[in-house]
Design a protein around this motif. Structure first.
Motif, short mmCIF file in Angstrom:
data_model
loop_
_atom_site.label_atom_id
_atom_site.label_comp_id
_atom_site.label_asym_id
_atom_site.label_seq_id
_atom_site.Cartn_x
_atom_site.Cartn_y
_atom_site.Cartn_z
N MET A 223 0.71 -1.51 -0.12
CA MET A 223 -0.11 -0.30 -0.07
C MET A 223 0.88 1.06 -0.15
O MET A 223 0.51 2.19 -0.61
N GLY A 224 2.12 1.22 0.72
CA GLY A 224 2.87 2.34 0.49
C GLY A 224 3.37 2.37 -0.76
O GLY A 224 3.68 3.75 -1.14
N VAL A 225 3.92 1.47 -1.36
CA VAL A 225 3.95 1.57 -2.86
C VAL A 225 3.04 2.22 -3.65
O VAL A 225 3.49 2.71 -4.63
N THR A 226 2.03 1.61 -3.49
CA THR A 226 0.57 2.08 -4.20
C THR A 226 0.29 3.52 -4.03
O THR A 226 0.26 4.40 -5.04
N ALA A 227 0.84 4.12 -2.84
CA ALA A 227 0.37 5.51 -2.58
C ALA A 227 1.43 6.37 -3.29
O ALA A 227 1.17 7.52 -4.11
N CYS A 228 2.72 6.07 -3.38
CA CYS A 228 3.82 6.84 -4.23
C CYS A 228 3.41 6.65 -5.47
O CYS A 228 3.75 7.74 -6.16
N MET A 229 3.16 5.38 -6.17
CA MET A 229 2.85 5.40 -7.56
C MET A 229 1.71 6.32 -7.98
O MET A 229 1.62 6.87 -9.01
N ALA A 230 0.53 6.38 -7.10
CA ALA A 230 -0.54 6.99 -7.47
C ALA A 230 -0.38 8.48 -7.19
O ALA A 230 -0.83 9.19 -8.25
N LEU A 231 0.61 9.06 -6.71
CA LEU A 231 0.99 10.44 -6.26
C LEU A 231 1.58 11.00 -7.75
O LEU A 231 1.15 11.90 -8.24
#
Length: 421
Positions: A223-231
């Protein structure tokens, strides 16, 4: 098993075919509706607001939709949602002037709510159709089909709009949803999941799903990786257009071309993904793909110092599609593999909610950037976010093994847990 071979697994062809049809219809409308709204309103702001509304249900409804996904037979749920998606398009046939735009807002929000249900449901269902070792293959197949839908649906949407106007586009899109529903109906198993729906404790079940994500190290880190990608992705949506106009001196046509050709790279990369993932492992594949994506982004944003030839950027955007598909496919496979089956819908819905919410934040932040030095800096930061996501992804392989329903030992592979027969 490769992406083509996995089609022989019961239910996979139906699920993939339904996704291809409905997503092709989505892209037809995605191309046609902005043009229609702009023609009616004459306002780019109103046109943008229509699509900003699509993000709200993903964030607000997504996690709660996961409770429904975990409690209802998935095939029946997806077929019913597809029929509703078709029916809810019909009110748009009544829109004739700017005074009727409120109907567009209502339909866009309603369709987004339904999409918030069907997307994680499709992903969770795909994971139940194959053994754990074939998760990358089935996700690779779904991602390639999604890219094909984008390549086909976009141009067809423009052609249908030119030939028959928005009404013909709406009817064609509705037909794709109904065809998808017809493919999904044979998967309905009658008995469905345990009859817990009457006992659903909506917010408590949602909180239990969040607790699963917090408890399992791989899910938490993903989820941390996802948040960074999404930003980074949210910022890209805005910064990319400014980049094309300011640095490449391009036009609206160039914007559409460069956005579209990324899908070409995704289709091409899908053919190699299975081989690469077997050699490197999924966590490492995600980290490497994000790093390559970040480096290609840096090269793209700084290449105008050397050349502004459009062909160069077509090549760069095609190249970016390959690691883009690999990173997302690998990340979804990890979420599927490390989610307990009874909570997989909530985990996947949480993933989509995080991605949608942070992506909206990225859009807002990028919207504050001007076209001068601020844009130049923002482009470098956007690429740097992918490199940061790659660094975070290096930890995805560490931690606890796959969990079962009770959070204990690794799950045994299952081949046809939700097969259609």
């Amino acid at each position: 098993m490769n992406a083509v071979a996995v089609l022989r697994s019961p239910g996979v062809a139906r699920l993939g075919g339904a996704g291809l049809l409905s997503e092709a219809g989505d892209w037809m409308l995605f191309i046609a509706l902005p043009v229609f709204v702009l023609q009616l309103s004459g306002s780019p702001l109103i046109t943008a607001a229509v699509f900003a509304l699509e993000l709200l249900p993903t964030v607000l409804v997504g996690p709660l939709a996961g409770v429904l996904i975990d409690r209802v037979d998935p095939w029946r749920l997806m077929s019913c949602v597809a029929v509703l998606q078709a029916l809810l398009l019909l009110p748009l046939l009544l829109v004739d002037s700017a005074a009727d735009l409120w109907l567009v807002y209502v339909v866009v929000v309603a369709e987004s709510v339904l999409g918030t249900i069907i997307e994680p449901c499709r992903t969770a269902t795909a994971a139940s159709l194959v053994p754990v070792g074939d998760l990358m293959a089935v996700n690779q197949l779904m991602a390639v089909l999604s890219s094909v839908a984008r390549l086909v649906g976009g141009p067809v949407g423009g052609l249908v709009l030119a030939l028959g106007g928005i009404d013909l586009v709406l009817l064609a899109d509705a037909a794709t949803f109904l065809a998808a529903a017809a493919l999904l109906v044979p998967g309905c198993r009658g008995a469905g999941r345990p009859a817990a729906s009457a006992r659903v404790r909506l917010f408590r079940d949602w909180a239990d799903g969040i607790a699963v994500v917090a408890r399992v190290p791989t899910l938490r880190r993903a989820m941390g990786v996802t948040a960074c990608m999404a930003l980074a992705q949210g910022a890209f949506v805005v910064l990319f257009v400014l980049f094309v106009f300011r640095d490449l001196h391009g036009s609206e046509t160039d914007v559409g071309l460069l956005r579209g050709v990324q899908a070409v790279g995704a289709v091409a990369g899908g053919a190699l993904l299975g081989l690469v993932s077997r050699r490197s492992g999924v966590p490492r594949l995600v980290a490497i793909s994000l790093a390559v994506f970040g480096l290609v982004s840096l090269l793209t944003w700084n290449a105008p110092a050397v050349t502004t030839a459009l062909g160069v950027y077509v090549g760069l955007f095609i190249a970016a599609g390959i690691p883009g598909l690999a990173a997302m496919t690998g990340l979804v496979a990890l979420l599927q593999e490390h989610s307990p089956e009874e909570a997989r819908g909530r985990v996947m819905s949480t993933f989509f909610a995080v991605f949608g919410g942070v992506q909206a934040l990225g859009m807002l932040l990028a919207g504050l950037v001007g076209t001068g030095t601020g844009l130049t800096v923002a482009l470098q930061v956007q690429a740097g976010l992918y490199l940061l996501a790659a660094a975070l992804a290096t930890r995805l392989g560490a931690g606890a093994p796959r969990v079962t329903g009770d959070g204990g030992s690794p799950a045994r592979p299952r081949s046809t847990a939700a097969s259609t027969g």
